[in-house]
Design a protein around this motif. Structure first.
Motif, short mmCIF file in Angstrom:
data_model
loop_
_atom_site.label_atom_id
_atom_site.label_comp_id
_atom_site.label_asym_id
_atom_site.label_seq_id
_atom_site.Cartn_x
_atom_site.Cartn_y
_atom_site.Cartn_z
N UNK A 194 -6.77 26.24 6.99
CA UNK A 194 -7.96 25.51 7.38
C UNK A 194 -8.80 25.00 6.23
N UNK A 195 -8.23 25.01 5.01
CA UNK A 195 -9.00 24.52 3.87
C UNK A 195 -9.10 23.00 3.88
N UNK A 196 -8.21 22.33 4.58
CA UNK A 196 -8.39 20.90 4.82
C UNK A 196 -7.75 20.56 6.16
N UNK A 197 -8.26 19.51 6.78
CA UNK A 197 -7.73 19.01 8.04
C UNK A 197 -7.32 17.55 7.94
N UNK A 198 -7.71 16.90 6.83
CA UNK A 198 -7.43 15.48 6.61
C UNK A 198 -6.91 15.32 5.19
N UNK A 199 -5.87 14.50 5.00
CA UNK A 199 -5.34 14.21 3.68
C UNK A 199 -5.99 12.90 3.20
N UNK A 200 -6.95 13.03 2.31
CA UNK A 200 -7.67 11.88 1.81
C UNK A 200 -9.13 12.26 1.56
N UNK A 201 -9.83 11.51 0.89
CA UNK A 201 -9.58 10.12 0.56
C UNK A 201 -8.47 10.01 -0.48
N UNK A 202 -7.51 9.13 -0.21
CA UNK A 202 -6.49 8.81 -1.19
C UNK A 202 -6.94 7.57 -1.95
N UNK A 203 -7.50 7.79 -3.13
CA UNK A 203 -8.00 6.68 -3.94
C UNK A 203 -6.94 6.15 -4.88
N UNK A 204 -5.77 5.86 -4.34
CA UNK A 204 -4.62 5.49 -5.17
C UNK A 204 -4.85 4.20 -5.94
N UNK A 205 -5.63 3.32 -5.37
CA UNK A 205 -5.90 2.03 -6.01
C UNK A 205 -6.52 2.21 -7.38
N UNK A 206 -7.32 3.25 -7.55
CA UNK A 206 -7.98 3.48 -8.84
C UNK A 206 -6.99 3.84 -9.95
N UNK A 207 -5.80 4.28 -9.56
CA UNK A 207 -4.78 4.61 -10.55
C UNK A 207 -3.65 3.59 -10.58
N UNK A 208 -3.86 2.46 -9.92
CA UNK A 208 -2.85 1.41 -9.92
C UNK A 208 -1.67 1.73 -9.02
N UNK A 209 -1.89 2.56 -7.99
CA UNK A 209 -0.81 2.96 -7.09
C UNK A 209 -1.12 2.55 -5.66
N UNK A 210 -0.12 2.69 -4.80
CA UNK A 210 -0.30 2.42 -3.38
C UNK A 210 0.31 3.57 -2.59
N UNK A 211 0.16 3.52 -1.28
CA UNK A 211 0.67 4.58 -0.42
C UNK A 211 2.20 4.64 -0.42
N UNK A 212 2.85 3.60 -0.93
CA UNK A 212 4.31 3.59 -1.00
C UNK A 212 4.85 4.35 -2.21
N UNK A 213 3.98 4.93 -3.03
CA UNK A 213 4.42 5.71 -4.18
C UNK A 213 5.40 6.80 -3.70
N UNK A 214 6.62 6.86 -4.26
CA UNK A 214 7.61 7.85 -3.79
C UNK A 214 7.12 9.30 -3.88
N UNK A 215 6.22 9.59 -4.81
CA UNK A 215 5.73 10.96 -4.95
C UNK A 215 4.97 11.43 -3.71
N UNK A 216 4.44 10.49 -2.94
CA UNK A 216 3.66 10.84 -1.75
C UNK A 216 4.52 11.01 -0.51
N UNK A 217 5.74 10.57 -0.55
CA UNK A 217 6.58 10.55 0.64
C UNK A 217 6.72 11.93 1.31
N UNK A 218 6.99 13.01 0.57
CA UNK A 218 7.10 14.31 1.27
C UNK A 218 5.80 14.76 1.92
N UNK A 219 4.66 14.37 1.34
CA UNK A 219 3.36 14.73 1.93
C UNK A 219 3.11 13.94 3.21
N UNK A 220 3.48 12.67 3.19
CA UNK A 220 3.32 11.86 4.39
C UNK A 220 4.21 12.37 5.52
N UNK A 221 5.41 12.84 5.17
CA UNK A 221 6.30 13.40 6.19
C UNK A 221 5.69 14.65 6.81
#
Length: 310
Positions: free
Chosen positions: A131-158
């Protein structure tokens, strides 16, 4: 003299009539509001002295971390915000949860303001289970030049898709000059285009995804995504107080007119400025094109559906 008495009598009658009319008007509704975009901030996040709110000019009345929490919670209570999705580094979110567990819904920032790496997937699952989190985000990927399609995020999205964890993605813009800041040299406006999430939605058809800032200023792309992907919602945060009100109303009305009034979520994105909570609520309350039902949907009903809070 009789004319003077007549005029006084007329004024008394008119005043009484106006008073009676005012007393018959319904009181403004006392709302129950869900803020889907609140930040767990610390006093030092913006330097030794917090800057004035760029809209109201008010300087925040806090100097310690405990005061930040207290002032923010007081604003939430004052404006009848009954739940608030609160993102930040794990220690800061924990402080808000400890202070008001019935009101705060923890969210996991990435990247967070302490530059912590993402926990590994096993830890990610454990933190959610605890219960330490219920929502994944804010994902501020834009600030690092990334998008949600970054392969490193794929297992988390699954994991999020399987467990019904909502994902909240920063879209749109940042502060003027952000790309010149040392923290955000890779920021690019094109990376805030919500159209870039489409392949993720194809791969994860049951993923609950929240477009923060309602995709502003990419109106056509936001409409297209909302039309095709019913699991997609958009929050109206920061645009509802940082933009000129006419511009905010133009964008919001376009989405409501297009039929997406039940997929829009109220959020404040208050950052360093607790008074932004009241400013953002006021802008929705005063929207002349919204019905009472539409306001209540934006303030509460839609979020209750999206987050499963009913």
């Amino acid at each position: 003299m009789p004319h003077l008495y007549l005029r006084i009598a007329l004024l008394v009658c008119l005043s009484a009539a106006r008073l009676g009319w005012a007393q018959q008007q319904p009181a403004p509704p006392v709302r129950r509001i869900i803020d889907v975009h609140l930040h767990a901030r610390a006093a030092a996040d913006y330097g030794p002295t917090p800057p004035p709110n760029p809209v109201s000019g008010r300087v925040p009345a806090y100097r310690t971390d405990a005061e930040v929490v207290a002032v923010t919670l007081a604003e939430l209570k004052r404006h009848h915000v009954v739940r608030a999705v609160t993102s930040g580094s794990q220690p800061r979110v924990a402080a808000y949860l400890a202070a008001d567990p019935a009101r705060i819904i923890g969210a996991l920032d990435y990247p967070d303001n302490q530059h912590a790496p993402l926990p590994d997937t096993a830890t990610f699952r454990r933190l959610f289970a605890e219960g330490q989190f219920r929502v994944f985000g804010e994902l501020g990927l834009q600030y690092e030049g990334k998008t949600l399609t970054d392969p490193a995020l794929e297992p988390y999205l699954a994991i999020c898709e399987r467990r019904g964890i909502p994902v909240a993605l920063h879209t749109g813009l940042g502060f003027p000059g952000i790309a010149y800041n040392d923290c955000c040299r890779n920021f690019r406006t094109r990376l805030g285009n919500p159209q870039l999430v489409e392949e993720v939605l194809i791969r994860h058809p049951r993923l609950k995804l929240q477009l923060m800032h309602m995709g502003y200023p990419y109106l056509a792309e936001t409409k297209a995504l909302l039309y095709i992907y019913p699991q997609l919602y958009a929050d109206i945060s920061v645009t509802n107080w940082i933009l000129p009100r006419a511009e905010f109303y133009s964008y919001l009305q376009a989405l409501v007119t297009a039929g997406y009034g039940q997929r829009l979520l109220y959020g404040s994105d208050q950052m360093a400025w607790p008074d932004a909570i009241g400013l953002s609520i006021e802008s929705v309350e005063k929207a002349p094109f919204l019905s009472e039902k539409q306001k209540q949907d934006i303030f509460y009903n839609n979020a209750a559906t999206f987050y499963g809070l009913r």
